[in-house]
Write a protein that holds these residues in place. Structure first.
Motif, short mmCIF file in Angstrom:
data_model
loop_
_atom_site.label_atom_id
_atom_site.label_comp_id
_atom_site.label_asym_id
_atom_site.label_seq_id
_atom_site.Cartn_x
_atom_site.Cartn_y
_atom_site.Cartn_z
N THR A 47 0.71 -1.28 0.00
CA THR A 47 0.16 -0.02 0.10
C THR A 47 0.87 1.26 0.10
O THR A 47 0.36 2.31 -0.43
CB THR A 47 -0.90 0.14 1.18
OG1 THR A 47 -0.07 -0.01 2.38
CG2 THR A 47 -1.89 -1.02 1.20
N TYR A 48 2.27 1.00 0.23
CA TYR A 48 2.89 2.39 0.75
C TYR A 48 4.24 2.67 -0.41
O TYR A 48 4.71 3.41 -0.17
CB TYR A 48 3.52 2.40 2.05
CG TYR A 48 4.26 1.12 2.60
CD1 TYR A 48 5.50 0.80 2.12
CD2 TYR A 48 3.57 0.04 2.85
CE1 TYR A 48 6.29 -0.33 2.44
CE2 TYR A 48 4.19 -1.46 3.14
CZ TYR A 48 5.59 -1.53 2.85
OH TYR A 48 6.22 -2.77 2.90
N PRO A 116 -4.20 -13.89 0.77
CA PRO A 116 -4.75 -13.12 1.73
C PRO A 116 -5.65 -12.09 1.18
O PRO A 116 -5.33 -11.60 0.21
CB PRO A 116 -3.33 -12.67 2.59
CG PRO A 116 -2.40 -12.61 1.44
CD PRO A 116 -2.82 -13.92 0.57
N ALA A 117 -6.57 -11.48 2.03
CA ALA A 117 -7.41 -10.27 1.62
C ALA A 117 -6.44 -9.17 1.69
O ALA A 117 -5.55 -8.98 2.62
CB ALA A 117 -8.58 -10.20 2.54
N ARG A 118 -6.84 -8.22 0.88
CA ARG A 118 -6.39 -6.72 1.18
C ARG A 118 -6.26 -6.27 2.42
O ARG A 118 -7.14 -6.47 3.17
CB ARG A 118 -7.01 -6.00 0.14
CG ARG A 118 -6.21 -4.41 0.00
CD ARG A 118 -7.30 -3.54 -0.83
NE ARG A 118 -6.35 -2.29 -0.97
CZ ARG A 118 -6.45 -1.62 -1.60
NH1 ARG A 118 -6.87 -1.71 -2.97
NH2 ARG A 118 -5.78 -0.22 -1.49
N ALA A 124 -1.93 -6.80 -2.75
CA ALA A 124 -2.19 -8.10 -3.59
C ALA A 124 -0.91 -9.05 -3.38
O ALA A 124 0.16 -8.43 -3.50
CB ALA A 124 -2.30 -7.88 -5.15
N ALA A 125 -1.30 -10.12 -3.53
CA ALA A 125 0.19 -11.15 -3.36
C ALA A 125 -0.56 -12.36 -4.19
O ALA A 125 -1.40 -12.83 -4.28
CB ALA A 125 0.11 -11.72 -2.13
N ASP A 126 0.55 -12.61 -5.46
CA ASP A 126 -0.07 -13.64 -6.18
C ASP A 126 1.31 -14.28 -7.11
O ASP A 126 2.30 -13.59 -6.94
CB ASP A 126 -0.94 -13.17 -7.55
CG ASP A 126 -2.02 -14.27 -7.85
OD1 ASP A 126 -1.75 -15.55 -7.59
OD2 ASP A 126 -2.89 -14.04 -8.32
N PHE A 127 0.91 -15.42 -7.66
CA PHE A 127 2.19 -16.07 -8.51
C PHE A 127 1.99 -15.89 -10.04
O PHE A 127 0.82 -15.78 -10.19
CB PHE A 127 2.10 -17.70 -8.15
CG PHE A 127 2.75 -17.98 -6.90
CD1 PHE A 127 4.02 -18.12 -6.55
CD2 PHE A 127 1.78 -18.07 -5.61
CE1 PHE A 127 4.48 -18.68 -5.27
CE2 PHE A 127 2.16 -18.59 -4.37
CZ PHE A 127 3.65 -18.77 -4.11
N PHE A 128 3.20 -15.60 -10.49
CA PHE A 128 2.91 -15.23 -11.92
C PHE A 128 4.07 -15.92 -12.68
O PHE A 128 5.33 -16.18 -12.11
CB PHE A 128 3.34 -13.63 -12.07
CG PHE A 128 2.37 -12.84 -11.52
CD1 PHE A 128 1.34 -12.41 -12.14
CD2 PHE A 128 2.81 -12.19 -10.00
CE1 PHE A 128 0.47 -11.42 -11.48
CE2 PHE A 128 1.83 -11.39 -9.67
CZ PHE A 128 0.44 -11.02 -10.16
N PRO A 129 3.81 -16.49 -14.08
CA PRO A 129 4.61 -17.27 -14.82
C PRO A 129 5.80 -16.37 -15.27
O PRO A 129 5.27 -15.04 -15.36
CB PRO A 129 3.58 -17.57 -16.11
CG PRO A 129 2.32 -17.46 -15.54
CD PRO A 129 2.19 -16.56 -14.52
N LEU A 130 6.90 -16.81 -15.56
CA LEU A 130 8.17 -15.83 -15.79
C LEU A 130 7.75 -15.06 -16.97
O LEU A 130 8.33 -13.85 -17.35
CB LEU A 130 9.22 -16.74 -15.83
CG LEU A 130 9.88 -17.29 -14.66
CD1 LEU A 130 10.99 -18.24 -14.88
CD2 LEU A 130 10.17 -16.21 -13.75
#
Length: 158
Positions: A47-48, A116-118, A124-130
């Motif tokens: 957020t910061y 987790p919720a905001r 946000a927190a997530d996994f991303f393909p390279l």
């Protein structure tokens, strides 16, 4: 001169040592390059600060860098690192007070809980393909990813 039991009297050299430690103290942060079983990278948005980053934060008083890295993974992304974390590098971060350092760890065996919720810290927190990283990956995070993918030695600055 009166002083507490077990403490030596304050002299000029010990006073200079205290001043030097305060003036030249170092701060330490951690980040974790975590990959799931599909090879996707975990990134978070705070957020910061703008952009996507590896999960991480400051090392608390009395805490090891690895313990801090594990704590930040749990707090920011609800992810537990299984097994040892691998230290990937120690980087000077001149933009934070001129004496900050960042320890980067790699984690590849993960127990992943629900996203987790905001909250007040994490948007946000997530996994991303390279090959499909989100727009706005922070410059330092992008540098570490490029070094890792290209097998390059890490730079000395975050």
């Amino acid at each position: 001169m009166r002083y507490a039991r077990g403490m030596a009297p304050l002299n000029l050299q010990s006073l200079l040592n205290v001043v030097r430690r305060v003036h030249h103290g170092m701060t330490l942060g951690v980040r974790v390059m975590a990959r799931d079983g599909e090879g996707r990278l975990l990134l978070v948005r705070h957020t910061y600060i703008a952009g996507w980053h590896f999960p991480g934060g400051g090392v608390d008083l009395g805490e090891t860098a690895e313990a801090a890295a594990r704590r930040e993974l749990r707090e920011e992304a609800n992810v537990e690192a299984e097994g040892a974390l691998a230290l990937a590098g120690l980087f000077f971060n001149p933009r934070v007070g001129g004496r900050d350092h960042v320890a980067l760890f790699h984690a590849e065996r993960l127990a992943i809980g629900p996203r987790p919720a905001r909250n007040t810290e994490i948007v946000a927190a997530d996994f991303f393909p390279l090959d499909a990283l989100p727009d706005g990956v922070s410059p330092a995070t992008a540098r570490r990813i490029a070094e890792w993918r290209q097998g390059l030695p890490p730079a000395d600055r975050w």
